[in-house]
Design an enzyme around this catalytic site. Structure first.
Site, PDB file in Angstrom:
ATOM      1  N   ASN A  52       6.463  23.243  26.197  1.00 39.51           N
ATOM      2  CA  ASN A  52       6.347  23.815  24.858  1.00 39.51           C
ATOM      3  C   ASN A  52       7.668  23.676  24.122  1.00 39.51           C
ATOM      4  OD1 ASN A  52       7.200  25.821  26.720  1.00 39.51           O
ATOM      5  ND2 ASN A  52       6.500  27.496  25.436  1.00 39.51           N
ATOM      6  N   GLU A  54       9.408  25.073  20.652  1.00 36.33           N
ATOM      7  CA  GLU A  54       9.287  26.040  19.563  1.00 36.33           C
ATOM      8  C   GLU A  54      10.174  25.671  18.379  1.00 36.33           C
ATOM      9  OE1 GLU A  54       9.862  29.841  21.498  1.00 36.33           O
ATOM     10  OE2 GLU A  54       7.856  29.701  22.409  1.00 36.33           O
ATOM     11  N   CYS A  63       2.502  23.544  21.949  1.00 33.43           N
ATOM     12  CA  CYS A  63       2.258  23.935  23.343  1.00 33.43           C
ATOM     13  C   CYS A  63       2.537  22.763  24.291  1.00 33.43           C
ATOM     14  CB  CYS A  63       0.815  24.361  23.528  1.00 33.43           C
ATOM     15  SG  CYS A  63       0.382  25.940  22.787  1.00 33.43           S
ATOM     16  N   GLU A  65       0.686  21.623  26.701  1.00 29.78           N
ATOM     17  CA  GLU A  65      -0.481  20.757  26.912  1.00 29.78           C
ATOM     18  C   GLU A  65      -0.593  19.719  25.792  1.00 29.78           C
ATOM     19  OE1 GLU A  65      -0.246  24.027  26.925  1.00 29.78           O
ATOM     20  OE2 GLU A  65      -1.856  24.997  28.033  1.00 29.78           O
ATOM     21  N   CYS A 104      -5.325  24.179  22.417  1.00 26.98           N
ATOM     22  CA  CYS A 104      -5.135  23.099  23.399  1.00 26.98           C
ATOM     23  C   CYS A 104      -6.462  22.709  24.047  1.00 26.98           C
ATOM     24  CB  CYS A 104      -4.115  23.518  24.449  1.00 26.98           C
ATOM     25  SG  CYS A 104      -2.441  23.575  23.785  1.00 26.98           S
TER      26      CYS A 104
HETATM   27  N1  THU Z   1       2.097  28.131  25.173  1.00 27.14           N
HETATM   28  C1  THU Z   1       1.881  26.910  25.726  1.00 27.14           C
HETATM   29  O1  THU Z   1       2.740  26.019  25.676  1.00 27.14           O
HETATM   30  N2  THU Z   1       0.692  26.678  26.335  1.00 27.14           N
HETATM   31  C2  THU Z   1      -0.274  27.617  26.512  1.00 27.14           C
HETATM   32  O2  THU Z   1      -1.308  27.311  27.051  1.00 27.14           O
HETATM   33  C3  THU Z   1      -0.051  29.002  26.083  1.00 27.14           C
HETATM   34  C4  THU Z   1       1.110  29.194  25.169  1.00 27.14           C
HETATM   35  C5  THU Z   1       3.392  28.384  24.528  1.00 27.14           C
HETATM   36  C6  THU Z   1       3.358  28.503  23.034  1.00 27.14           C
HETATM   37  C7  THU Z   1       4.618  29.301  22.785  1.00 27.14           C
HETATM   38  O3  THU Z   1       5.725  28.420  22.753  1.00 27.14           O
HETATM   39  C8  THU Z   1       4.731  30.181  24.004  1.00 27.14           C
HETATM   40  O4  THU Z   1       3.937  29.593  25.003  1.00 27.14           O
HETATM   41  C9  THU Z   1       4.290  31.606  23.771  1.00 27.14           C
HETATM   42  O5  THU Z   1       3.024  31.652  23.212  1.00 27.14           O
END
Ligand code: THU
Length: 148
Positions: A52, A54, A63, A65, A104
């Site tokens: 992920n 941000e 995310c 995925e 995702c």
């Molecule tokens: N996040 C993911 O990368 N994948 C998921 O399946 C759930 C959430 C990330 C998004 C964000 O950067 C952090 O987790 C908190 O939500």
């Protein structure tokens, strides 16, 4: 699981989860401090990693995925067998179950056959959960719904 891919050679469920943990180390999460890693394997056995990423403006965050899917699709891949996803708060080992968000799951639905594509997760007890996309996104809306 595509048995041909994940049971042949060195690539199995455990290895794919390990690769997701490797990917998680590169998560960029200064805001949520929640780190996710993904390892996406094509039907040919090629693995694409994602973490992920941000953003200070929050909504552009991506995310793990989707990072893996977009890397793969942008390299010409269209056929996928499975994805392993691991996640957890910064400073933890990420061994609790971290299940893909709805967005995702929808991206997976675009490129993957729901009954065939496998989603591998930590079970929180040292084992691996193995779901089909159909189980995690029942009655999903996909490309064939627009076909005429
Ligand atoms: N996040 C993911 O990368 N994948 C998921 O399946 C759930 C959430 C990330 C998004 C964000 O950067 C952090 O987790 C908190 O939500």
């Amino acid at each position: 699981m595509d048995e041909k891919v994940l049971d042949s050679g060195s690539l199995n469920e455990k290895k794919l989860i390990e690769l997701a943990h490797e990917a998680r180390k590169r998560a960029y999460t200064p805001y949520s401090h929640f780190q996710v890693g993904a390892a996406l394997v094509t039907k040919q056995g090629k693995v694409y990693l994602g973490c992920n990423i941000e953003n200070a403006s929050y909504t552009p965050s991506n995310c793990a995925e989707r990072t893996a899917f977009f890397k793969a699709v942008s390299e010409g891949e269209r056929e996928f067998a499975a994805i392993a996803v691991v996640g957890g708060a910064e400073g933890t080992e990420g061994k609790e179950t971290c299940s893909p968000c709805g967005v995702c799951r929808q991206v997976m639905r675009e490129f993957c056959a729901p009954e065939e594509f496998r989603i591998l997760l930590e079970d929180g007890k040292g084992g691996i959960l193995n779901y089909s996309l159909a189980e995690l996104l029942p009655l999903g809306f996909g490309p064939e719904n627009l076909a005429r």
